[in-house]
Motif scaffolding. Sequence first.
Motif: not given
Length: 337
Positions: A221-227, A233-235, A242-247, A268-277
């Motif tokens: 899980v990555y809680f993103d406050n900066v972009g 790098t995290v991606l 994995a879950r990327v939280v776009v705050c 996000l594709l190869t790891k079947r992960s999700r990035m959601e705001g």
Amino acid sequence: MSTPVNRQILLAARPTGTIKASDFKYVESAPPVPGPDQALVRNLYLSLDPAMRGWMREGDSYIEPVKLGDVMRGGTIGEVVASNSPAFAVGDKVFGMGGWQDYYLVHAKSGARVLPADVPFPLTSFLSVLGITGLTAYFGLLDVGKPKAGETVVVSTAAGAVGSIVCQIAKIQGCRVVGIAGSDEKCAWIKNELGVEAAINYKTQDVATELRTACPKKIDVYFDNVGGEILNTVLGMINVHARVVVCGAITQYNATQPTPGPSNYITLLTKRSRMEGFVVIDYMDRAMEGIMQLGQWLAEGRLRYREDIVDGLEHAPTAILRLFNGSNTGKLIVKIA
């Protein structure tokens, strides 16, 4: 007895790049008079938040921009000083979008909320750990990030108002937590006081190298406050599902040119992960759930928080810059009265 004055700070210009004092205008007027079913609130504290930079910008967003010449929008805690409404009694403490001013009017359907009088926490906590800040951390991490015990959670601006609460909730959930912050003092605080497993100073350390060391099982899980580059790098280090939280994306708020998107987005594709705001106002129907749980953790000593309080409404236009240069230490609040 002196006549009350309503000091107001208006948005005078749409900022280009970094916010400037000249983007605001200070005026004085008489306080508004409450009509039928209205109450007059005197603001005591004003919350300063990174989202305000977006509210100053024209364009499509989750909320209408502040109009030029209007009082600058902002969440406040105030006291009811006159009332013609059964929903508000004189002396009630109220949270609402009172704006950068001394006085404003509320009514039963304005969204203002009377705060409980019997809580054992400072009034300002309803702008920080028990307010929008805490709710952003609570719902963003738990509902969007969905951390599981044993997973690795990485948090940017980890010593900030939201990020520091995210770190602690992730620890409560049994996760390994790695925080990224902008000074050695902030890194020491999140490690020694908040208990994160590792802290990275992005200004003096190579984030990619340090993350590889701190996250031997990669990132769940990555809680993103900066972009920006930290997100990119995290991606490159996320796990499957994995879950990327776009705050937020504070590195981009003052940009004058479009910023490049993350080149590592293909993971996000190869790891079947999700990035959601997400935007916390979407969770306001569940606010009491979050406040009750945050309050319980706070009472149990499982949550710590810091507040950075600036004295004087007139200082708000310069104090807000501290959110973008990293000089604030904790939740940034202006004491109005």
